[in-house]
Design a protein around this motif. Structure first.
Motif, PDB file in Angstrom:
ATOM      1  N   VAL A   1       0.842  -1.206   0.000  1.00 14.77           N
ATOM      2  CA  VAL A   1       0.000   0.000   0.000  1.00 14.77           C
ATOM      3  C   VAL A   1       0.881   1.261   0.000  1.00 14.77           C
ATOM      4  O   VAL A   1       0.613   2.215  -0.739  1.00 14.77           O
ATOM      5  N   LEU A   2       1.944   1.246   0.807  1.00 15.75           N
ATOM      6  CA  LEU A   2       2.850   2.409   0.843  1.00 15.75           C
ATOM      7  C   LEU A   2       3.485   2.625  -0.521  1.00 15.75           C
ATOM      8  O   LEU A   2       3.653   3.759  -0.981  1.00 15.75           O
ATOM      9  N   SER A   3       3.818   1.531  -1.181  1.00 17.51           N
ATOM     10  CA  SER A   3       4.409   1.638  -2.515  1.00 17.51           C
ATOM     11  C   SER A   3       3.392   2.236  -3.491  1.00 17.51           C
ATOM     12  O   SER A   3       3.738   3.067  -4.338  1.00 17.51           O
ATOM     13  N   ALA A   4       2.133   1.824  -3.333  1.00 15.35           N
ATOM     14  CA  ALA A   4       1.081   2.378  -4.208  1.00 15.35           C
ATOM     15  C   ALA A   4       0.932   3.877  -3.977  1.00 15.35           C
ATOM     16  O   ALA A   4       0.782   4.653  -4.927  1.00 15.35           O
ATOM     17  N   ILE A   5       0.996   4.294  -2.704  1.00 18.85           N
ATOM     18  CA  ILE A   5       0.879   5.737  -2.399  1.00 18.85           C
ATOM     19  C   ILE A   5       2.066   6.480  -2.999  1.00 18.85           C
ATOM     20  O   ILE A   5       1.929   7.523  -3.644  1.00 18.85           O
ATOM     21  N   LYS A   6       3.255   5.904  -2.803  1.00 21.98           N
ATOM     22  CA  LYS A   6       4.483   6.563  -3.263  1.00 21.98           C
ATOM     23  C   LYS A   6       4.475   6.753  -4.779  1.00 21.98           C
ATOM     24  O   LYS A   6       4.941   7.764  -5.294  1.00 21.98           O
ATOM     25  N   ASN A   7       3.934   5.781  -5.489  1.00 19.86           N
ATOM     26  CA  ASN A   7       3.968   5.832  -6.957  1.00 19.86           C
ATOM     27  C   ASN A   7       2.653   6.313  -7.567  1.00 19.86           C
ATOM     28  O   ASN A   7       2.472   6.215  -8.783  1.00 19.86           O
ATOM     29  N   ALA A   8       1.747   6.810  -6.715  1.00 22.59           N
ATOM     30  CA  ALA A   8       0.421   7.189  -7.225  1.00 22.59           C
ATOM     31  C   ALA A   8       0.493   8.434  -8.098  1.00 22.59           C
ATOM     32  O   ALA A   8       1.261   9.354  -7.823  1.00 22.59           O
TER      33      ALA A   8
ATOM     34  N   ALA B   1       6.864   0.827   7.265  1.00 15.27           N
ATOM     35  CA  ALA B   1       5.728   0.007   7.701  1.00 15.27           C
ATOM     36  C   ALA B   1       5.867  -0.338   9.178  1.00 15.27           C
ATOM     37  O   ALA B   1       4.902  -0.279   9.941  1.00 15.27           O
ATOM     38  N   ASN B   2       7.071  -0.669   9.598  1.00 19.15           N
ATOM     39  CA  ASN B   2       7.279  -1.042  10.998  1.00 19.15           C
ATOM     40  C   ASN B   2       7.166   0.147  11.945  1.00 19.15           C
ATOM     41  O   ASN B   2       6.826  -0.008  13.114  1.00 19.15           O
ATOM     42  N   LYS B   3       7.458   1.340  11.415  1.00 19.16           N
ATOM     43  CA  LYS B   3       7.291   2.534  12.256  1.00 19.16           C
ATOM     44  C   LYS B   3       5.804   2.874  12.384  1.00 19.16           C
ATOM     45  O   LYS B   3       5.349   3.364  13.412  1.00 19.16           O
ATOM     46  N   ILE B   4       5.066   2.640  11.314  1.00 21.43           N
ATOM     47  CA  ILE B   4       3.646   2.996  11.316  1.00 21.43           C
ATOM     48  C   ILE B   4       2.849   2.105  12.250  1.00 21.43           C
ATOM     49  O   ILE B   4       1.930   2.545  12.930  1.00 21.43           O
ATOM     50  N   LEU B   5       3.202   0.850  12.265  1.00 23.70           N
ATOM     51  CA  LEU B   5       2.428  -0.104  13.059  1.00 23.70           C
ATOM     52  C   LEU B   5       3.213  -0.509  14.295  1.00 23.70           C
ATOM     53  O   LEU B   5       3.977  -1.463  14.244  1.00 23.70           O
ATOM     54  N   PRO B   6       3.040   0.180  15.404  1.00 22.53           N
ATOM     55  CA  PRO B   6       3.814  -0.151  16.611  1.00 22.53           C
ATOM     56  C   PRO B   6       3.639  -1.611  16.998  1.00 22.53           C
ATOM     57  O   PRO B   6       4.571  -2.278  17.411  1.00 22.53           O
ATOM     58  N   ILE B   7       2.436  -2.114  16.810  1.00 22.15           N
ATOM     59  CA  ILE B   7       2.175  -3.494  17.222  1.00 22.15           C
ATOM     60  C   ILE B   7       3.039  -4.451  16.405  1.00 22.15           C
ATOM     61  O   ILE B   7       3.522  -5.458  16.890  1.00 22.15           O
ATOM     62  N   VAL B   8       3.265  -4.082  15.150  1.00 20.34           N
ATOM     63  CA  VAL B   8       4.084  -4.936  14.300  1.00 20.34           C
ATOM     64  C   VAL B   8       5.545  -4.836  14.706  1.00 20.34           C
ATOM     65  O   VAL B   8       6.255  -5.829  14.769  1.00 20.34           O
ATOM     66  N   SER B   9       5.965  -3.604  15.017  1.00 19.49           N
ATOM     67  CA  SER B   9       7.348  -3.439  15.468  1.00 19.49           C
ATOM     68  C   SER B   9       7.605  -4.297  16.695  1.00 19.49           C
ATOM     69  O   SER B   9       8.605  -4.984  16.802  1.00 19.49           O
ATOM     70  N   THR B  10       6.640  -4.255  17.611  1.00 17.60           N
ATOM     71  CA  THR B  10       6.782  -5.039  18.832  1.00 17.60           C
ATOM     72  C   THR B  10       6.883  -6.517  18.485  1.00 17.60           C
ATOM     73  O   THR B  10       7.736  -7.241  18.977  1.00 17.60           O
ATOM     74  N   ALA B  11       6.019  -6.925  17.589  1.00 19.43           N
ATOM     75  CA  ALA B  11       6.004  -8.335  17.218  1.00 19.43           C
ATOM     76  C   ALA B  11       7.315  -8.740  16.578  1.00 19.43           C
ATOM     77  O   ALA B  11       7.878  -9.790  16.903  1.00 19.43           O
ATOM     78  N   VAL B  12       7.838  -7.894  15.702  1.00 15.71           N
ATOM     79  CA  VAL B  12       9.067  -8.248  15.000  1.00 15.71           C
ATOM     80  C   VAL B  12      10.240  -8.290  15.976  1.00 15.71           C
ATOM     81  O   VAL B  12      11.068  -9.199  15.941  1.00 15.71           O
ATOM     82  N   SER B  13      10.288  -7.318  16.920  1.00 11.11           N
ATOM     83  CA  SER B  13      11.402  -7.328  17.859  1.00 11.11           C
ATOM     84  C   SER B  13      11.317  -8.503  18.837  1.00 11.11           C
ATOM     85  O   SER B  13      12.312  -8.941  19.385  1.00 11.11           O
TER      86      SER B  13
END
Lengths: 242, 297
Positions: free
Chosen positions: B224-231, B269-281
């Motif tokens: 999705v971020l890539s789509a926004i960036k290239n929109a 993406a990992n900065k946007i979703l704190p829950i994901v950052s937590t999960a990844v760490s």
């Protein structure tokens, strides 16, 4: 009747599955119970509207006009925000007026089913609201209804009297501006009702719609009153004739 | 009201135009307007000020030959309305019914002619471009245009953690493992029957759900971020009407991230979703738990 709306997931599943479910759309009964046997595809809104019915076995313009009047008067209290909700119209199309849409439009291809049973206006375009079999009736009523007139639907009748006139107006950028639509239709009605002039013909209203589209690119049509739009429209048509 | 590549038959004061010399028309910035927002009795109020440096247009406004107008539009609800400033004030408090609006509103500021006028000539007009030609304007014609605003109305909190911008569905006929789409209000992740079964089974355990979620959500978010960036401009107009875009753009702004100058979208993406950052760490810990507890993948 308490209005409901489809959940986003149900909408998406129905929309993406149209091609697979083409045969179901030819059946006499709503297809939602077949596709969602466990239910849970819709939610109840807080909006209650009067019960109403639509003429089903018809393709003619007169019955479209009656249907606009019935539906708009029953659902007049909807705000444009509520009436822009694609999930509401898609629920009504699949659950309440499934047979009406079948009879009125006989949609049997993927494209025509998506046009008439769904409300494909997600790309920021409002055209989908004028294609859906039910929402179009509300929006025609909203854009042309004139409170306080002896016949508040006189401009609705004019708009729907000719499908080309209707398309020429509602598929333009200015179509969501009620003042512009009322102004244009009032000008056409004024010329048609005058013994001094010939009735406005198709080429003239097509040309007028294009002219106002160009006008709106360099000018703020929303800044003008109904009467000013009516005057601009009338002058344009009469100038064309000279 | 999106107007691009319009060729005006008369001079227009706007950024990038050379029709006026040493003139300027601007309004309060996005942050000032957002901070002025109040919600009282089902109505939103927003306060907006404008600055105009152009004696000729100022005089037309005082003489009521021109008006400063804010054009408000909500594409989600088909709301559109023009509000005029009083001729002697540069400040306007807008009052809008909350139930007429969607999650955001676009505001475009204009100066428009209030009269039909032949011989529209101001000292500030660029003489090289317009010389002594006779210019006519009509009531409603745009005379100046300032940069527009995109105001989030906070019907929901765009900075709150919003896993709800993602939805996970099953498609029993799907041949791929999963697909991602973002054409509606949510970012939709559709799993095939096998993967959805697995997802349901493992997601019963809350601590594993985080990892599962990140396995699907992070790649979807990168798409999705890539789509926004290239929109292109049309794509962006379309995205602006979606809830996921309102949430993501708000979070990007809050984190001061400019996608155009960002190399790694996974990092974003990992900065946007704190829950994901937590999960990844915590992923090593959680995977160890997953294997030791269940004894299977």
């Amino acid at each position: 009747m308490k209005l409901k709306y489809l959940t986003e997931g149900a909408y998406e599943q129905l929309y993406k599955g149209v091609n697979k479910n083409l045969e179901l759309y030819k059946l006499k009964d709503s297809i939602t119970e077949t596709i969602f046997p466990q239910g849970g595809f819709s939610k109840e809104s807080s909006v209650v509207v009067d019960n109403f019915s639509l003429y089903e076995n018809t393709h003619n313009i007169e019955d479209d006009i009656i249907n606009v009047k019935n539906l708009y008067m029953s659902m007049k209290k909807l705000t444009p925000e509520q009436a822009s909700n694609v999930y509401l119209w898609t629920w009504l199309s699949h659950e309440v007026f499934f047979n009406y849409i079948q009879h009125r439009w006989n949609p049997d291809t993927e494209g025509s089913i998506k046009d008439r049973f769904f409300c494909d206006s997600f790309k920021g375009s409002r055209i989908g609201l004028f294609r859906n079999g039910i929402s179009r009736l509300w929006w025609y009523g909203y854009l042309t209804y004139q409170e306080g007139r002896s016949n508040p639907f006189v401009l609705t009748e004019l708009l729907l009297s000719n499908s080309d006139l209707c398309l020429s107006l509602v598929e333009r950028k200015f179509s969501m501006n009620k003042n512009v639509i009322v102004g244009i239709l009032s000008a056409i009605a004024e010329i048609n009702d005058s013994i001094e002039y010939e009735d406005v013909i198709m080429e003239e209203w097509r040309s007028l719609a294009k002219y106002l589209n160009r006008y709106g690119a360099v000018s703020m049509l929303d800044f003008l009153s109904v009467e000013e739009i009516q005057e601009i429209s009338k002058n344009y048509i009469l100038d064309m004739r000279n | 009201m999106r107007r691009t590549n319009v060729s005006f038959p008369h001079p227009i004061l706007k950024e990038g135009s050379e029709d006026y010399i040493d003139c300027k028309f601007t309004i309060s910035d996005q942050e000032e307007v957002f901070n002025s927002k109040k919600e009282i009795n089902g109505k939103f109020t927003l306060t907006i000020e404008y600055e105009l440096i152009c004696f000729g247009l100022e005089k037309m406004i005082l003489d009521k030959e021109a008006k400063v107008v804010l054009y408000l539009e909500s594409k989600m609800t088909n709301y559109r309305k023009a509000f005029s400033f009083d001729s002697e004030s540069t400040k306007l408090e807008l009052e809008i019914n909350k139930n007429e609006l969607g999650d955001y509103i676009d505001i475009k500021p204009f100066i428009v002619s209030n009269v039909d006028k032949d011989g529209f000539i101001l000292n500030e007009h660029n003489k090289v471009l317009f010389g002594s030609s006779t210019i006519s304007i009509r009531k409603g014609d745009f005379l100046a245009e300032a940069n527009g605003l995109h105001i989030i109305l906070n019907k929901f909190d765009p900075l709150a953690d919003k896993p709800s911008i993602f939805k996970i569905h099953v498609d029993y006929d799907l041949k791929e493992d999963y697909t991602v789409s973002w054409e509606y209000d949510h970012i939709s992740i559709t799993l095939n029957e096998r993967l959805h079964g697995l997802y349901n089974k493992i997601s019963q355990e809350p601590s594993y759900r985080i990892v599962l979620s990140s396995l699907f959500v992070t790649p979807a978010l990168v798409d999705v971020l890539s789509a926004i960036k290239n929109a292109n401009e049309d794509d962006l107009e379309s995205y602006k009407t979606k809830k996921w875009y309102v949430v993501l753009s708000s979070r990007l702004k809050h984190l001061k991230i400019d996608l155009n100058s960002t190399y790694s979208l996974s990092e974003v993406a990992n900065k946007i979703l704190p829950i994901v950052s937590t999960a990844v760490s915590n992923i090593d810990y959680i995977i160890n738990e997953l294997y030791s507890d269940k004894g299977e993948k």
